[in-house]
Design a protein around this motif. Structure first.
Motif, mmCIF file in Angstrom:
data_model
loop_
_atom_site.group_PDB
_atom_site.id
_atom_site.type_symbol
_atom_site.label_atom_id
_atom_site.label_comp_id
_atom_site.label_asym_id
_atom_site.label_seq_id
_atom_site.Cartn_x
_atom_site.Cartn_y
_atom_site.Cartn_z
ATOM 1 N N GLU A 22 41.187 49.367 32.879
ATOM 2 C CA GLU A 22 39.793 50.125 33.429
ATOM 3 C C GLU A 22 40.252 51.394 33.934
ATOM 4 O O GLU A 22 41.210 51.567 34.346
ATOM 5 N N ALA A 23 39.424 52.488 33.582
ATOM 6 C CA ALA A 23 39.659 53.780 33.989
ATOM 7 C C ALA A 23 38.386 54.410 34.684
ATOM 8 O O ALA A 23 37.323 53.966 34.068
ATOM 9 N N LYS A 24 38.648 55.420 35.239
ATOM 10 C CA LYS A 24 37.606 56.551 35.390
ATOM 11 C C LYS A 24 37.854 57.816 35.075
ATOM 12 O O LYS A 24 39.010 58.302 34.561
ATOM 13 N N LYS A 49 38.992 61.230 34.744
ATOM 14 C CA LYS A 49 39.956 62.041 35.520
ATOM 15 C C LYS A 49 39.587 63.383 35.764
ATOM 16 O O LYS A 49 39.810 63.631 36.970
ATOM 17 N N GLU A 55 41.747 58.081 33.837
ATOM 18 C CA GLU A 55 42.803 57.654 34.979
ATOM 19 C C GLU A 55 42.853 56.135 35.107
ATOM 20 O O GLU A 55 41.730 55.923 35.495
ATOM 21 N N THR A 87 42.636 52.596 36.513
ATOM 22 C CA THR A 87 42.228 52.072 38.009
ATOM 23 C C THR A 87 42.477 50.789 38.032
ATOM 24 O O THR A 87 42.865 50.233 39.101
ATOM 25 N N LYS A 88 42.669 50.146 36.918
ATOM 26 C CA LYS A 88 42.905 48.661 37.050
ATOM 27 C C LYS A 88 43.530 47.972 35.675
ATOM 28 O O LYS A 88 43.029 48.558 34.733
ATOM 29 N N GLU A 101 51.718 51.263 33.690
ATOM 30 C CA GLU A 101 50.757 50.758 34.453
ATOM 31 C C GLU A 101 50.927 48.899 33.904
ATOM 32 O O GLU A 101 50.822 48.108 34.771
#
Ligand SMILES: Nc1ncnc2c1ncn2[C@@H]1O[C@H](COP(=O)(O)OP(=O)(O)OP(=O)(O)O)[C@@H](O)[C@H]1O
Ligand SMILES: [Mg+2]
Length: 259
Positions: A107-109, A111, A120, A122-123, A169
């Motif tokens: 999961e990302a938001k 950037k 970026e 996030t999880k 990650e």
């Protein structure tokens, strides 16, 4: 997960398929559990060019508009990923191609809105990976992510993420035994161009701050530092060397250790 080794294949080393693929199959047969993250920036740039779409990089990241994101998805999760999986299967290994989108792995938001659809992370949700590894397959992961929370619009669900960051990650989330970057240089060099065989996290941070480590080396070092929260050893080695992965697993590899 014990025995898992996370391996990032740099786009620049993907041409040396011959021994990398053979090595992955050998590792699998020896009971080592590889998890592979691949790049492919050059292939994406090539196909963007064929489609008449120009490319711009800011601090090593591709500025990704809606059209570019479609090509990134098609080439990384499609062409590059499937060619790698096919080569492993053809060599007698067992592999499954997926991306950070599949099974909600990443999961990302966004950037930075200036960068467009660049994420970026996030999880990490490693359930799918654990299942795939447990079933005896090498997961081959393309660096794409789910956008979370999803945004409205035609490209609202997918983000382009850096492959080095993905490897760091995932290694951290799995508590891997080792994180290995295969790239197109012998390892990390100092300002005189000498190979540094071992770095502490502090020394690696100084190399980035001073600009001695720059460009594509920065996300690798940052990924190593991130992974060191749960991973004991991280390595940056030359993927152009024949049987680089076998040498690495047998402890004969050169390159740089950050630990
Ligand atoms: N101090 C340093 N030591 C070694 N390489 C460095 C250093 N600083 C910058 N670099 C650059 O980092 C590059 C490696 O990163 P690069 O992003 O080009 O490759 P990759 O990540 O393996 O492939 P891809 O990005 O296509 O997946 C080297 O080719 C070198 O030019
Ligand atoms: Mg790179």
């Amino acid at each position: 997960m014990t025995k898992v080794t996370v391996i990032k294949l740099g786009g620049s080393t993907l041409g040396s398929h011959d021994t990398i693929v053979a090595d992955l199959v050998t590792l699998q047969k020896r009971g080592i559990l590889p998890v592979v993250v691949h790049g492919g920036a050059d292939v994406v740039t090539d196909w963007l060019g064929r489609l008449g779409i120009s490319t711009r990089f800011v601090q090593g990241l591709r500025v990704t508009d809606a059209e570019t994101l479609k090509v990134v998805t098609a080439i990384l999760a499609g062409l590059v990923n499937k060619e790698l999986v096919a080569a492993i299967e053809a060599s007698g290994g067992k592999a499954i191609g997926l991306s950070g989108i599949d099974g909600g792995l990443l999961e990302a938001k966004v950037k930075d809105t200036e960068m467009g659809y660049v994420g970026e992370i996030t999880k990490v949700n490693p359930a799918l990976l654990t299942a795939v590894i447990g079933a005896g397959f090498i997961p081959i992961i393309a660096p794409l992510s789910l956008q979370s929370p999803p945004q409205s619009g035609e490209n609202g669900f997918v983000l382009n993420v850096n492959g080095d960051t993905v490897a760091g990650e995932i290694a951290a989330a799995l508590g891997a035994e080792k994180l290995v970057f295969l790239t197109d240089v012998a390892g990390i060099f100092n300002s005189s161009g000498k190979l540094l065989s071992r770095l502490s996290p502090q020394e690696a941070t100084i190399l980035m701050a001073s600009g001695v480590a720059s460009g594509g080396m920065v996300p690798k070092i940052e990924a190593c530092l991130r992974a060191l929260s749960t991973v004991p050893v991280t390595r940056i080695i030359d993927g152009r060397v024949s049987h680089a992965l076998i040498e690495e697993i047998e402890g004969r590899g050169r390159g740089t250790t950050i630990a």
